[in-house]
Design a protein around this motif. Structure first.
Motif, short mmCIF file in Angstrom:
data_model
loop_
_atom_site.label_atom_id
_atom_site.label_comp_id
_atom_site.label_asym_id
_atom_site.label_seq_id
_atom_site.Cartn_x
_atom_site.Cartn_y
_atom_site.Cartn_z
N UNK A 231 -63.67 6.10 58.30
CA UNK A 231 -62.25 6.27 58.61
C UNK A 231 -62.06 6.87 60.00
N UNK A 235 -60.50 4.54 64.84
CA UNK A 235 -59.69 4.89 66.01
C UNK A 235 -60.56 5.17 67.22
N UNK B 140 -58.44 10.90 71.42
CA UNK B 140 -57.31 11.26 72.28
C UNK B 140 -56.09 11.63 71.43
N UNK B 170 -51.05 7.15 62.96
CA UNK B 170 -52.41 7.58 63.28
C UNK B 170 -52.47 9.08 63.02
N UNK B 172 -53.79 12.87 62.49
CA UNK B 172 -54.76 13.68 63.24
C UNK B 172 -55.03 14.98 62.50
N UNK B 185 -59.64 14.98 65.29
CA UNK B 185 -60.10 13.66 64.87
C UNK B 185 -58.90 12.83 64.41
N UNK B 186 -58.92 11.55 64.77
CA UNK B 186 -57.79 10.65 64.51
C UNK B 186 -58.15 9.59 63.48
N UNK B 187 -57.20 9.24 62.62
CA UNK B 187 -57.42 8.27 61.55
C UNK B 187 -56.29 7.24 61.54
N UNK B 188 -56.66 5.98 61.31
CA UNK B 188 -55.67 4.91 61.32
C UNK B 188 -55.05 4.69 59.94
#
Lengths: 325, 325
Positions: A231, A235, B140, B170, B172, B185-188
């Protein structure tokens, strides 16, 4: 071992009268093979008139229109109708008529389990082959069971446990034993790839074409080592493109590796036996072969369309035997 | 503790001259708050003229058009221009002008790091606040750093380690310590849900509305217990609908639970400290709160828009201090 039929005819369509019609009628595509009595292909016809575009009453005219010159005019009242043996989504509830699922563990359903939709034209009689379901956990296949039937027909000596993988929009893994499908599992890997590549924020950093072998294999091994991490990795494809100029071809291979890696993390009990037959020979099937190889699993690829036709031939052979007194 | 500003004005727009303009200029939306010298909101203006619809030369006319009557006609040559302090995608490379990312670990970037795009109208001066990046792994944020700044400004006593979660298209997760963003950390997750619900084969078995609490929580706990299994669980939503008539509301809750569960499986090192602040108060934020609660983690929700404005106010306060001799 049965010799697999040639998919493409060498004769001109006019030279033989058809003995039967093989049909793979899927959601978006339809393939017809006009067959002679020796299971040789007289003609191969493809169309985009798949289930998703048809109402139940559209199937018969579609079939008659595509078969065209292969059918002799007349009412055929003195002859047996030509059998049309059909696998795929035409047999679903939303299709021509429902051919209810057989329940695994079971052999691939054959002609005896087929549903026969009402058809006005007396020259044809149609058999819709059922799919297979499991109930706990719930899963379904429709079309793939005929490929499995073809695979079993081609090498009837292999009766022990086997694992097959059918890559595609919705890839499937199946365990076979003694000619039966004992379990299977479906994955939306192909559809997820298409949606993420074409329609998500990743579309700018994942190319339509191109490849990077190293990035693919690395994503496979990373995902297998830490499946929970996927997951966070998606991104990162965008962030790597923004911050370090990662090439879109690398993004493409990496996205594919992450998604196929997640599928392989969930199918370890299938491929851990170290031998898998992949039903498919296209680029996607080669990706699965590469991935399995990186995990120490020997994989062989066989042509999926050949197996579909072999499975339909096996059903026709069953029909012939059922007619023999 | 700074009192958070009221988001919506009580005064009529005509009663005060603006001291400055706060702006959250995202990909699809733009929010402007017209502020007085005491950081009270005089007017709030929203627009769909987000970054994705604008070329660099479109930003100034868009801003002038929306601010309209709040700007006194004239050339302002004798007065200081009104500061416009802006967070979000307007500061990206594809936006008005690039405000390069600060690198974590770092405090949320402030007015001293802002980029000032060229603007023709002498009545305004614009500050674009930078986002934050990490390089290994690459990630980012742009816009969320200002919410974090607002969160830190609201309770400056909390200087120890903290974890915040920002649900969204997204989502975070960020760790804070001593007023700095130490990692994120980023997740879609949100985008994946929208694509799978609206455009995949699951669209027939996952409703647009409705919910099933039990199915959601069960999907969360299942996914946490076996993160590798999620790839197999997605297609099962369709099979359960086909074979056992699973309601589309249950499908919706279960799909959400599987995807949020996968995110939580990947963020265990964030929420395992048992306390998380969720920046958001909408339905999605409540889902995250329910999920974390099921995992034994205490979560509190705070209003995200309030924090965005608090973060922009903090930047304005920095600007005022920098002007004081």
């Amino acid at each position: 071992m049965t010799t697999p039929p040639d998919l493409f005819p060498e004769k001109t369509p006019e030279t033989s009268a058809p003995a039967w019609i093989a049909a793979d009628w899927g959601t978006t595509q339809l393939r017809l093979w006009v067959m002679d009595a020796q299971n040789q292909v007289i003609d191969r016809i493809t169309s985009d008139r798949g289930m998703s575009r048809l109402r139940p009453q559209d199937y018969e005219p579609t079939l008659l229109g595509l078969l065209g010159g292969h059918l002799t005019p007349g009412d055929y009242s003195d002859t047996d109708p030509i059998p049309v043996i059909c696998c795929g989504m035409a047999g679903s509830r939303q299709g021509w008529a429902e051919a209810p699922y057989a329940t695994a563990p079971c052999p691939p359903p054959g002609i005896a389990q087929a549903t026969r939709p009402v058809i006005q034209d007396k020259r044809l009689t149609v058999y819709l082959l059922p799919g297979i379901k499991t109930t706990d956990p719930a899963d379904v296949m429709r079309g793939e069971e005929t490929q499995i039937s073809g695979y079993l027909a081609q090498d009837s000596n292999q009766t022990g446990p086997q694992v097959i993988c059918l890559p595609g929009t919705h890839s499937k893994w199946a365990k076979l034993d003694q000619g039966r499908v004992t379990s299977f599992s479906t994955f939306m890997t192909g559809e997820m790839f298409a949606l993420l590549r074409g329609q998500s924020v990743l579309r700018h950093c994942v190319s339509e074409e191109g490849w990077d072998d190293t990035a693919f294999t690395q994503a496979i091994t990373e995902t297998l080592a830490a499946p929970a991490g996927i997951a966070a990795q998606l991104f990162r494809l965008r962030a790597d493109a923004l911050l370090s100029g990662q090439r879109p071809e690398t993004g493409r291979a990496r996205l594919s590796g992450l998604l196929i890696g997640a599928e392989l993390a969930a199918t370890e009990n299938y491929w851990s036996h170290k031998s898998v037959t992949i039903l498919g020979t296209d680029t996607l099937a080669r990706c699965y072969e590469t991935a399995l190889s990186a995990l120490g699993c020997a994989a062989q690829r066989v042509d999926a369309e050949t197996l579909t036709l072999s499975g339909l031939c096996a059903a026709y052979d069953q029909l012939q035997k059922s007619r023999t007194p």
